[in-house]
Design a protein around this motif. Structure first.
Motif, PDB file in Angstrom:
ATOM      1  N   LEU A 199     124.062  47.938 111.702  1.00 30.91           N
ATOM      2  CA  LEU A 199     122.657  48.226 111.414  1.00 30.91           C
ATOM      3  C   LEU A 199     122.243  49.575 111.974  1.00 30.91           C
ATOM      4  O   LEU A 199     121.288  50.188 111.496  1.00 30.91           O
ATOM      5  CB  LEU A 199     121.755  47.133 112.005  1.00 30.91           C
ATOM      6  N   SER A 200     122.972  50.061 112.992  1.00 29.44           N
ATOM      7  CA  SER A 200     122.621  51.341 113.603  1.00 29.44           C
ATOM      8  C   SER A 200     123.752  52.357 113.566  1.00 29.44           C
ATOM      9  O   SER A 200     123.509  53.559 113.619  1.00 29.44           O
ATOM     10  CB  SER A 200     122.187  51.122 115.060  1.00 29.44           C
ATOM     11  N   ASN A 201     124.993  51.890 113.486  1.00 24.92           N
ATOM     12  CA  ASN A 201     126.154  52.774 113.489  1.00 24.92           C
ATOM     13  C   ASN A 201     126.638  52.955 112.056  1.00 24.92           C
ATOM     14  O   ASN A 201     127.238  52.057 111.468  1.00 24.92           O
ATOM     15  CB  ASN A 201     127.257  52.164 114.368  1.00 24.92           C
ATOM     16  N   MET A 202     126.385  54.122 111.473  1.00 24.42           N
ATOM     17  CA  MET A 202     126.695  54.326 110.059  1.00 24.42           C
ATOM     18  C   MET A 202     128.195  54.417 109.796  1.00 24.42           C
ATOM     19  O   MET A 202     128.636  54.181 108.674  1.00 24.42           O
ATOM     20  CB  MET A 202     125.987  55.585 109.540  1.00 24.42           C
TER      21      MET A 202
ATOM     22  N   THR B  30     117.701  51.249 113.475  1.00 21.42           N
ATOM     23  CA  THR B  30     118.380  50.540 112.391  1.00 21.42           C
ATOM     24  C   THR B  30     118.221  51.250 111.053  1.00 21.42           C
ATOM     25  O   THR B  30     117.429  52.192 110.911  1.00 21.42           O
ATOM     26  CB  THR B  30     117.813  49.113 112.251  1.00 21.42           C
ATOM     27  N   VAL B  31     118.970  50.768 110.056  1.00 19.49           N
ATOM     28  CA  VAL B  31     118.866  51.332 108.706  1.00 19.49           C
ATOM     29  C   VAL B  31     117.467  51.148 108.136  1.00 19.49           C
ATOM     30  O   VAL B  31     116.989  51.958 107.350  1.00 19.49           O
ATOM     31  CB  VAL B  31     119.896  50.699 107.746  1.00 19.49           C
TER      32      VAL B  31
ATOM     33  N   CYS C  14     108.468  46.768 118.758  1.00 22.56           N
ATOM     34  CA  CYS C  14     109.033  46.479 117.431  1.00 22.56           C
ATOM     35  C   CYS C  14     109.417  47.767 116.706  1.00 22.56           C
ATOM     36  O   CYS C  14     110.488  47.859 116.092  1.00 22.56           O
ATOM     37  CB  CYS C  14     108.030  45.678 116.600  1.00 22.56           C
ATOM     38  N   LYS C  15     108.548  48.778 116.775  1.00 20.49           N
ATOM     39  CA  LYS C  15     108.814  50.043 116.083  1.00 20.49           C
ATOM     40  C   LYS C  15     110.006  50.770 116.694  1.00 20.49           C
ATOM     41  O   LYS C  15     110.851  51.317 115.970  1.00 20.49           O
ATOM     42  CB  LYS C  15     107.569  50.924 116.122  1.00 20.49           C
ATOM     43  N   GLU C  16     110.070  50.786 118.014  1.00 25.46           N
ATOM     44  CA  GLU C  16     111.182  51.470 118.688  1.00 25.46           C
ATOM     45  C   GLU C  16     112.505  50.769 118.411  1.00 25.46           C
ATOM     46  O   GLU C  16     113.543  51.427 118.267  1.00 25.46           O
ATOM     47  CB  GLU C  16     110.912  51.541 120.195  1.00 25.46           C
ATOM     48  N   THR C  17     112.479  49.455 118.334  1.00 31.89           N
ATOM     49  CA  THR C  17     113.692  48.697 118.017  1.00 31.89           C
ATOM     50  C   THR C  17     114.141  48.992 116.599  1.00 31.89           C
ATOM     51  O   THR C  17     115.332  49.241 116.341  1.00 31.89           O
ATOM     52  CB  THR C  17     113.439  47.189 118.188  1.00 31.89           C
ATOM     53  N   THR C  18     113.207  48.990 115.670  1.00 29.95           N
ATOM     54  CA  THR C  18     113.519  49.223 114.264  1.00 29.95           C
ATOM     55  C   THR C  18     114.026  50.635 114.025  1.00 29.95           C
ATOM     56  O   THR C  18     114.866  50.856 113.148  1.00 29.95           O
ATOM     57  CB  THR C  18     112.272  48.964 113.399  1.00 29.95           C
ATOM     58  N   ALA C  19     113.543  51.603 114.806  1.00 30.81           N
ATOM     59  CA  ALA C  19     113.950  53.001 114.621  1.00 30.81           C
ATOM     60  C   ALA C  19     115.446  53.200 114.809  1.00 30.81           C
ATOM     61  O   ALA C  19     116.012  54.199 114.348  1.00 30.81           O
ATOM     62  CB  ALA C  19     113.184  53.894 115.592  1.00 30.81           C
TER      63      ALA C  19
END
Length: 285
Positions: free
Chosen positions: A17-20, A220-221, A213-218
């Motif tokens: 989700l975060s490592n492309m 991720t894809v 929530c926003k910082e966590t989502t940032a």
């Protein structure tokens, strides 16, 4: 999701989700599986997603891909456009060209819905808080702001479960609902024991949770990693309509229509934070 190789693991709480690099390896593997299941290479190409893995809900099934090998199944690629109208000859594309050259017995609509906030625009949205503002008006002005995804400022004694800013659709809904029920029962027991009749969220507490929530989502894809993606997870499907249902506006951003609605850090982390925050962000009367 697991890392393709140990050195690719990156943030173990997010994986692909975060490592492309990991995401692309997983995407290549899943694309290969589609090609193996679908006989026609061109149909397989059309069915292969172009966006990062998990941008949209994953299709986990034994039979879906094989359906396109059947002689009575036709795949029509709209090229990202929409069905404009439905008339006597069936559906027509954006250029008013018929999509089918044969009569239809049945036409099934699977058009989706405004997930999680749709109710705030409708039945639940008319609920008024202590200041006379409806829940729909609050969300429209400030965006989604809650405390742990279970309460919101200005609406005392209003509890909701598996909704915005909880794991909701990104977790096991039943398990999460049970854990939230335990948290809310503990809250009610505290109120009964200490003779409180009302509980409200501190304004600063819901602002802080929205920030988490926003910082966590940032990471991720859904929040923009890997170029971002458009999905109902980040409200890319939400359109403004008038009272008659006519389209007024469709928001366009890199990552969709706005904030990602669920908490994207996973069920385990969400439960940990529910314990960590506890009832500290609440006011009692």
């Amino acid at each position: 999701f697991g890392a393709a190789e140990d050195e690719d693991a990156g943030d173990s709480s997010f994986g692909p989700l975060s490592n492309m690099k990991v995401n692309n390896k997983l995407k290549a593997y899943l694309s290969l599986k589609i090609r193996q299941e679908v006989d026609d290479p061109e149909i397989a190409r059309k069915l292969t997603p172009k966006y990062p893995v998990a941008c949209k809900r994953l299709c986990i099934t034994d039979d879906y891909w094989k359906t396109f090998n059947k002689p009575n199944v036709t795949l029509i690629d709209l090229g990202g456009k929409s069905v404009k109208t439905v008339g006597k000859g069936g559906p027509y594309d954006h250029e008013n060209k018929p999509l089918l050259r044969k009569p239809l017995d049945v036409l099934i609509f699977a058009t989706g819905f405004n997930a999680m906030t749709g109710a705030a625009d409708g039945q639940i949205g008319v609920l008024k808080g202590v200041n006379g503002v409806t829940l729909g008006e609050k969300y429209s002005k400030h965006g989604i702001e809650t405390y742990l995804g279970m309460l919101t400022h200005g609406f005392p004694n209003c509890f909701f479960m598996v909704g915005p800013q909880s794991c909701s659709v990104l977790g096991n809904m039943i398990n999460e609902g049970e854990k939230q029920a335990d948290w809310l029962i503990a809250l009610l027991k505290k109120m009964r024991k200490e003779n409180y009749h009302f509980v409200n969220v501190k304004r600063e507490s819901e602002i802080e949770w929205a920030k988490v929530c926003k910082e966590t989502t940032a990471k991720t894809v859904w929040g923009g990693v890997g170029g971002g993606c458009k999905s109902w997870y980040n409200k890319a499907n939400v359109a403004k309509r008038d009272k008659d249902g006519n389209l007024i506006d469709v928001k366009e951003t890199i990552t969709g229509g706005g904030d990602v609605l669920p908490f994207t850090g996973g069920e385990t982390r969400y439960r940990e934070l529910c314990v960590e925050y506890g009832f500290s962000g609440l006011d009692f009367e």
